[in-house]
Enzyme design. Structure first.
Site, PDB file in Angstrom:
ATOM      1  N   VAL A  76      -1.978  14.850  -3.514  1.00 44.51           N
ATOM      2  CA  VAL A  76      -0.992  15.275  -4.347  1.00 44.51           C
ATOM      3  C   VAL A  76      -1.370  14.766  -5.832  1.00 44.51           C
ATOM      4  O   VAL A  76      -1.829  13.982  -6.121  1.00 44.51           O
ATOM      5  CB  VAL A  76       0.157  14.118  -3.922  1.00 44.51           C
ATOM      6  CG1 VAL A  76       1.492  14.616  -4.864  1.00 44.51           C
ATOM      7  CG2 VAL A  76       0.707  14.396  -2.571  1.00 44.51           C
ATOM      8  N   HIS A  89      -1.960   3.806  -4.926  1.00 43.48           N
ATOM      9  CA  HIS A  89      -1.618   3.108  -3.557  1.00 43.48           C
ATOM     10  C   HIS A  89      -1.438   1.844  -3.483  1.00 43.48           C
ATOM     11  O   HIS A  89      -2.494   1.220  -4.067  1.00 43.48           O
ATOM     12  CB  HIS A  89      -2.563   3.702  -2.518  1.00 43.48           C
ATOM     13  CG  HIS A  89      -2.448   5.299  -2.241  1.00 43.48           C
ATOM     14  ND1 HIS A  89      -2.109   5.884  -1.141  1.00 43.48           N
ATOM     15  CD2 HIS A  89      -3.239   6.085  -3.047  1.00 43.48           C
ATOM     16  CE1 HIS A  89      -2.392   7.103  -1.346  1.00 43.48           C
ATOM     17  NE2 HIS A  89      -3.017   7.438  -2.216  1.00 43.48           N
ATOM     18  N   ASP A  95       5.270   5.145   1.271  1.00 44.30           N
ATOM     19  CA  ASP A  95       4.226   6.192   1.450  1.00 44.30           C
ATOM     20  C   ASP A  95       4.774   6.658   2.822  1.00 44.30           C
ATOM     21  O   ASP A  95       5.288   6.066   3.747  1.00 44.30           O
ATOM     22  CB  ASP A  95       3.056   6.002   1.808  1.00 44.30           C
ATOM     23  CG  ASP A  95       2.112   7.310   1.747  1.00 44.30           C
ATOM     24  OD1 ASP A  95       1.245   7.392   0.609  1.00 44.30           O
ATOM     25  OD2 ASP A  95       2.109   8.039   2.696  1.00 44.30           O
ATOM     26  N   ILE A  96       5.100   8.174   3.021  1.00 43.07           N
ATOM     27  CA  ILE A  96       5.592   8.824   4.283  1.00 43.07           C
ATOM     28  C   ILE A  96       4.835   8.705   5.432  1.00 43.07           C
ATOM     29  O   ILE A  96       5.479   8.639   6.647  1.00 43.07           O
ATOM     30  CB  ILE A  96       6.032  10.279   3.897  1.00 43.07           C
ATOM     31  CG1 ILE A  96       7.264  10.640   4.933  1.00 43.07           C
ATOM     32  CG2 ILE A  96       4.909  11.043   3.845  1.00 43.07           C
ATOM     33  CD1 ILE A  96       8.039  11.860   4.440  1.00 43.07           C
ATOM     34  N   HIS A 128      -0.732   8.889  -8.690  1.00 43.03           N
ATOM     35  CA  HIS A 128      -0.227   7.920  -8.126  1.00 43.03           C
ATOM     36  C   HIS A 128      -1.065   6.847  -7.810  1.00 43.03           C
ATOM     37  O   HIS A 128      -2.201   7.166  -7.724  1.00 43.03           O
ATOM     38  CB  HIS A 128       0.273   8.675  -6.921  1.00 43.03           C
ATOM     39  CG  HIS A 128      -0.587   9.151  -6.057  1.00 43.03           C
ATOM     40  ND1 HIS A 128      -0.759  10.667  -6.205  1.00 43.03           N
ATOM     41  CD2 HIS A 128      -1.129   8.954  -4.856  1.00 43.03           C
ATOM     42  CE1 HIS A 128      -1.608  11.085  -5.366  1.00 43.03           C
ATOM     43  NE2 HIS A 128      -1.939   9.947  -4.399  1.00 43.03           N
ATOM     44  N   ASN A 164      -6.705   7.869  -5.968  1.00 37.30           N
ATOM     45  CA  ASN A 164      -7.737   8.877  -5.815  1.00 37.30           C
ATOM     46  C   ASN A 164      -7.656   9.809  -7.035  1.00 37.30           C
ATOM     47  O   ASN A 164      -6.858  10.236  -7.425  1.00 37.30           O
ATOM     48  CB  ASN A 164      -7.350   9.670  -4.257  1.00 37.30           C
ATOM     49  CG  ASN A 164      -7.421   8.478  -3.169  1.00 37.30           C
ATOM     50  OD1 ASN A 164      -8.606   7.778  -3.179  1.00 37.30           O
ATOM     51  ND2 ASN A 164      -6.707   8.545  -2.334  1.00 37.30           N
TER      52      ASN A 164
HETATM   53  P1  5GP Z   1      -3.491  10.892  -1.991  1.00 35.60           P
HETATM   54  O1  5GP Z   1      -4.211  11.478  -0.850  1.00 35.60           O
HETATM   55  O2  5GP Z   1      -3.193  12.266  -2.968  1.00 35.60           O
HETATM   56  O3  5GP Z   1      -4.105   9.923  -2.716  1.00 35.60           O
HETATM   57  O4  5GP Z   1      -2.264  10.359  -1.430  1.00 35.60           O
HETATM   58  C1  5GP Z   1      -1.065  11.243  -1.475  1.00 35.60           C
HETATM   59  C2  5GP Z   1       0.020  10.495  -0.517  1.00 35.60           C
HETATM   60  O5  5GP Z   1       1.278  10.890  -0.682  1.00 35.60           O
HETATM   61  C3  5GP Z   1      -0.453  10.136   1.044  1.00 35.60           C
HETATM   62  O6  5GP Z   1      -0.387   8.801   1.424  1.00 35.60           O
HETATM   63  C4  5GP Z   1       0.793  11.026   1.673  1.00 35.60           C
HETATM   64  O7  5GP Z   1       0.988  10.227   2.810  1.00 35.60           O
HETATM   65  C5  5GP Z   1       2.071  10.540   0.585  1.00 35.60           C
HETATM   66  N1  5GP Z   1       2.899  11.752   0.762  1.00 35.60           N
HETATM   67  C6  5GP Z   1       3.012  13.154   0.873  1.00 35.60           C
HETATM   68  N2  5GP Z   1       4.018  13.856   0.749  1.00 35.60           N
HETATM   69  C7  5GP Z   1       4.946  12.481   0.843  1.00 35.60           C
HETATM   70  C8  5GP Z   1       6.499  12.665   0.687  1.00 35.60           C
HETATM   71  O8  5GP Z   1       7.104  13.738   0.964  1.00 35.60           O
HETATM   72  N3  5GP Z   1       7.110  11.346   0.561  1.00 35.60           N
HETATM   73  C9  5GP Z   1       6.244  10.179   0.532  1.00 35.60           C
HETATM   74  N4  5GP Z   1       6.921   9.081   0.290  1.00 35.60           N
HETATM   75  N5  5GP Z   1       5.042  10.248   0.545  1.00 35.60           N
HETATM   76  C10 5GP Z   1       4.089  11.463   0.640  1.00 35.60           C
END
Ligand code: 5GP
Ligand code: ZN
Length: 115
Positions: free
Chosen positions: A96, A102, A30-31, A100, A87
């Protein structure tokens, strides 16, 4: 899915720190990590979230726990403990919209799943 961020990562159009790949799944760091170990495991094929899985994506997603165990082991958190979560939708904070999972570990994650 031309504008989907994780489709672009899966297609290697956007770089990511990939830690696992097979025919249908990809895992990368995760970034914005929220724990010392924070990986994302995705199906390579686009799917907005858990509610949108096709049978093929559900089959791939069904292998995610096994892959997560392997990654947790490789990251050194198998014994200390870790969490696997997805999520789904607005109240979860999903940001996103490509399915995915986590994988979080490397610190005490707290007992509460929501605040
Ligand atoms: P969500 O909130 O949708 O469950 O998680 C999305 C995750 O994607 C977040 O933890 C966020 O930090 C990660 N993320 C967003 N943009 C990028 C990216 O460009 N690269 C990577 N590796 N992770 C990302
Ligand atoms: Zn996508």
């Amino acid at each position: 899915m031309g504008e989907c961020l994780f489709c672009k990562i899966a297609a290697k159009e956007i770089p990511a720190a990939v830690v696992y790949e097979d025919d249908a799944l990809l895992a990368f760091k995760d970034i914005f990590p929220q724990a010392p170990v924070h990986l994302l495991i995705i199906p390579k094929a686009h799917c907005a979230g858990l509610c949108d899985m096709t049978p093929a994506i559900a089959e791939a997603a069904g292998r995610v726990p096994q892959v997560a165990v392997q990654l947790a082991r490789e990251a050194g958190v198998e014994e200390s403990g870790w969490r696997l979560l997805a999520n789904c939708g607005p109240d979860s904070g999903q940001s996103v919209f490509h399915l995915h999972f986590h994988l979080l570990g490397g610190k005490a994650l707290g007992g509460r799943l929501c605040q």
